[in-house]
Design an enzyme around this catalytic site. Structure first.
Site, PDB file in Angstrom:
ATOM      1  N   ASN A 137       0.871  -1.182   0.000  1.00  0.00           N
ATOM      2  CA  ASN A 137       0.000   0.000   0.000  1.00  0.00           C
ATOM      3  C   ASN A 137       0.906   1.230   0.000  1.00  0.00           C
ATOM      4  O   ASN A 137       1.469   1.590   1.023  1.00  0.00           O
ATOM      5  CB  ASN A 137      -0.894  -0.050   1.256  1.00  0.00           C
ATOM      6  CG  ASN A 137      -1.702   1.224   1.441  1.00  0.00           C
ATOM      7  OD1 ASN A 137      -1.807   2.051   0.530  1.00  0.00           O
ATOM      8  ND2 ASN A 137      -2.286   1.373   2.618  1.00  0.00           N
ATOM      9  N   TRP A 138       1.042   1.834  -1.168  1.00  0.00           N
ATOM     10  CA  TRP A 138       1.990   2.957  -1.295  1.00  0.00           C
ATOM     11  C   TRP A 138       1.487   4.227  -0.628  1.00  0.00           C
ATOM     12  O   TRP A 138       2.242   5.167  -0.435  1.00  0.00           O
ATOM     13  CB  TRP A 138       2.278   3.241  -2.768  1.00  0.00           C
ATOM     14  CG  TRP A 138       3.026   2.162  -3.484  1.00  0.00           C
ATOM     15  CD1 TRP A 138       3.397   0.938  -2.992  1.00  0.00           C
ATOM     16  CD2 TRP A 138       3.494   2.199  -4.836  1.00  0.00           C
ATOM     17  NE1 TRP A 138       4.068   0.215  -3.962  1.00  0.00           N
ATOM     18  CE2 TRP A 138       4.143   0.967  -5.103  1.00  0.00           C
ATOM     19  CE3 TRP A 138       3.434   3.151  -5.853  1.00  0.00           C
ATOM     20  CZ2 TRP A 138       4.718   0.670  -6.342  1.00  0.00           C
ATOM     21  CZ3 TRP A 138       4.004   2.858  -7.091  1.00  0.00           C
ATOM     22  CH2 TRP A 138       4.642   1.619  -7.319  1.00  0.00           C
ATOM     23  N   LYS A 139       0.188   4.268  -0.348  1.00  0.00           N
ATOM     24  CA  LYS A 139      -0.420   5.492   0.208  1.00  0.00           C
ATOM     25  C   LYS A 139      -0.102   6.675  -0.719  1.00  0.00           C
ATOM     26  O   LYS A 139       0.048   6.475  -1.924  1.00  0.00           O
ATOM     27  CB  LYS A 139       0.042   5.721   1.655  1.00  0.00           C
ATOM     28  CG  LYS A 139      -0.147   4.460   2.499  1.00  0.00           C
ATOM     29  CD  LYS A 139      -0.007   4.683   3.970  1.00  0.00           C
ATOM     30  CE  LYS A 139      -0.196   3.353   4.706  1.00  0.00           C
ATOM     31  NZ  LYS A 139      -0.120   3.487   6.159  1.00  0.00           N
ATOM     32  N   HIS A 169      -9.588   1.314   4.920  1.00  0.00           N
ATOM     33  CA  HIS A 169      -8.303   1.519   5.597  1.00  0.00           C
ATOM     34  C   HIS A 169      -8.508   2.499   6.760  1.00  0.00           C
ATOM     35  O   HIS A 169      -9.304   3.435   6.650  1.00  0.00           O
ATOM     36  CB  HIS A 169      -7.267   2.069   4.616  1.00  0.00           C
ATOM     37  CG  HIS A 169      -5.883   2.071   5.188  1.00  0.00           C
ATOM     38  ND1 HIS A 169      -5.452   3.048   6.051  1.00  0.00           N
ATOM     39  CD2 HIS A 169      -4.865   1.193   5.061  1.00  0.00           C
ATOM     40  CE1 HIS A 169      -4.211   2.758   6.429  1.00  0.00           C
ATOM     41  NE2 HIS A 169      -3.838   1.643   5.848  1.00  0.00           N
ATOM     42  N   GLU A 217      -6.889   4.910   7.770  1.00  0.00           N
ATOM     43  CA  GLU A 217      -6.673   6.334   7.438  1.00  0.00           C
ATOM     44  C   GLU A 217      -7.914   6.911   6.753  1.00  0.00           C
ATOM     45  O   GLU A 217      -8.248   8.078   6.933  1.00  0.00           O
ATOM     46  CB  GLU A 217      -5.415   6.475   6.566  1.00  0.00           C
ATOM     47  CG  GLU A 217      -4.151   6.295   7.407  1.00  0.00           C
ATOM     48  CD  GLU A 217      -2.971   5.684   6.676  1.00  0.00           C
ATOM     49  OE1 GLU A 217      -2.928   5.710   5.435  1.00  0.00           O
ATOM     50  OE2 GLU A 217      -2.071   5.159   7.375  1.00  0.00           O
ATOM     51  N   GLU A 263      -5.568  -4.665  10.789  1.00  0.00           N
ATOM     52  CA  GLU A 263      -4.529  -3.657  10.974  1.00  0.00           C
ATOM     53  C   GLU A 263      -4.807  -2.860  12.244  1.00  0.00           C
ATOM     54  O   GLU A 263      -5.587  -1.907  12.226  1.00  0.00           O
ATOM     55  CB  GLU A 263      -4.513  -2.693   9.787  1.00  0.00           C
ATOM     56  CG  GLU A 263      -4.161  -3.341   8.467  1.00  0.00           C
ATOM     57  CD  GLU A 263      -3.592  -2.323   7.487  1.00  0.00           C
ATOM     58  OE1 GLU A 263      -2.460  -2.543   7.034  1.00  0.00           O
ATOM     59  OE2 GLU A 263      -4.255  -1.324   7.208  1.00  0.00           O
ATOM     60  N   GLY A 290       2.403   2.435  10.785  1.00  0.00           N
ATOM     61  CA  GLY A 290       3.366   3.517  10.619  1.00  0.00           C
ATOM     62  C   GLY A 290       4.071   3.924  11.907  1.00  0.00           C
ATOM     63  O   GLY A 290       4.746   4.940  11.958  1.00  0.00           O
ATOM     64  N   SER A 342       3.244  -1.974  10.462  1.00  0.00           N
ATOM     65  CA  SER A 342       4.685  -2.061  10.683  1.00  0.00           C
ATOM     66  C   SER A 342       5.274  -3.437  10.376  1.00  0.00           C
ATOM     67  O   SER A 342       6.175  -3.904  11.080  1.00  0.00           O
ATOM     68  CB  SER A 342       5.048  -1.608  12.105  1.00  0.00           C
ATOM     69  OG  SER A 342       4.680  -0.249  12.294  1.00  0.00           O
ATOM     70  N   GLY A 392       2.668  -1.022   4.374  1.00  0.00           N
ATOM     71  CA  GLY A 392       2.753   0.378   3.970  1.00  0.00           C
ATOM     72  C   GLY A 392       4.195   0.788   3.743  1.00  0.00           C
ATOM     73  O   GLY A 392       4.787   0.527   2.693  1.00  0.00           O
ATOM     74  N   GLY A 393       4.789   1.416   4.744  1.00  0.00           N
ATOM     75  CA  GLY A 393       6.136   1.980   4.626  1.00  0.00           C
ATOM     76  C   GLY A 393       7.161   1.045   4.006  1.00  0.00           C
ATOM     77  O   GLY A 393       7.916   1.441   3.106  1.00  0.00           O
TER      78      GLY A 393
HETATM   79  P1  PGA Z   1       2.714   0.402   7.696  1.00  0.00           P
HETATM   80  O1  PGA Z   1       1.245   0.620   7.068  1.00  0.00           O
HETATM   81  O2  PGA Z   1       3.218  -0.883   7.137  1.00  0.00           O
HETATM   82  O3  PGA Z   1       3.509   1.589   7.243  1.00  0.00           O
HETATM   83  O4  PGA Z   1       2.538   0.346   9.177  1.00  0.00           O
HETATM   84  C1  PGA Z   1       0.377  -0.445   6.888  1.00  0.00           C
HETATM   85  C2  PGA Z   1      -0.916   0.043   6.289  1.00  0.00           C
HETATM   86  O5  PGA Z   1      -1.369   1.139   6.654  1.00  0.00           O
HETATM   87  O6  PGA Z   1      -1.515  -0.626   5.439  1.00  0.00           O
END
Ligand code: PGA
Length: 254
Positions: free
Chosen positions: A10-12, A99, A101, A171, A177, A216, A237-238
């Site tokens: 997930n590149w966001k 998600h 966010e 999640e 993050g 994470s 994500g990251g």
């Molecule tokens: P993260 O994000 O791996 O940076 O914690 C995961 C996500 O939000 O899907």
């Protein structure tokens, strides 16, 4: 039953055309031919890069998904929105819905998330339904109640049969993050709980449901998470923005 193992990047809202190209090129090279691979890699870039990423992935086993979609099926006067049909049109097979966010920063309710889930399936996309509790909810002993509410909102709206063509991602919001991953045991407990909610309505569908862990995930912790019984891959994500790290996670799923 063997379940599909999926590693989703997930590149966001990150990257540029040039950076995306470099990342995809490295991932393609590192992911191999795919035949017989134990896990499937899927990339979810920002909307605007989808056609380019699709082009760069031609002939590779790496799949394409989107990070969100409009809750309305069909077409019409919804300025700024992108429909499931459009995502199919540019080569997506999957789409992330709900998600944290989106829920926290853009006010998406359980009802909106359920509508997006259904809009995705109507367009022929596989929704990746995200659920998870905040730190406050966990510390308040609310984890199960929150997860149950989020899962049941979709089950009640779409019916249990819809889960046969969906993926769930657990999640915990406090792990996204933050560098603070859930322990494999903490994650496993909630994954088993999610599978149990679905099993109460249909045991076969529950047994075949892929439930990913997100929050994470890194090369260093992926293997311990993925060896748990009810963890069927990761939503990353990251660490999905660095090719070597993401490939390490991919290999940990093997
Ligand atoms: P993260 O994000 O791996 O940076 O914690 C995961 C996500 O939000 O899907």
């Amino acid at each position: 039953m063997t379940r599909k193992v999926l590693i989703v990047g997930n590149w966001k809202m990150n990257g540029s055309l040039a950076a995306s190209r470099a990342l995809v090129t490295a991932l393609r090279a590192g992911a191999g031919a795919g035949a017989g691979a134990p896990a499937t890699l899927l990339l979810c870039p920002p909307y605007v890069y989808l056609p380019a990423v699709r082009e760069w992935l031609q002939g590779s086993p790496v799949g394409l998904g989107a990070q969100d979609l409009c809750d309305k099926a069909g077409a019409g006067a919804f300025t700024g929105e992108v429909s499931g049909a459009m995502l199919r049109d540019v080569g997506c097979s999957h789409v992330i819905v709900g998600h944290s966010e989106r829920r926290a920063l853009y006010g998406e309710s359980d009802a909106v998330v359920a509508a997006k889930f259904q809009a995705a399936q109507q367009a022929g996309l596989v929704p990746i339904l995200c659920v998870g509790e905040t730190l406050e909810e966990r510390e308040g002993g609310q984890t199960r109640a929150v997860i149950e509410r989020q899962v049941k909102a979709v089950l009640d709206a779409a019916g249990v049969a819809a889960l046969a063509k969906a993926v769930v991602a657990y999640e915990p919001v406090w792990a996204i993050g933050t560098g603070r991953t859930a322990t494999p045991e903490q994650a496993q407990e909630v994954h088993a709980f999610i599978r149990g909610i679905v099993a109460a309505r249909d045991a076969t569908i529950a047994a075949g449901l892929s439930i990913l862990y997100g929050g994470s995930v890194k090369g260093a912790n992926a293997r311990n998470l993925f060896t748990m019984n009810d963890i069927d891959g990761g939503l990353v994500g990251g660490a999905s923005l660095a090719a070597a790290e993401f490939l390490e996670i991919f290999r940990a799923a093997g």
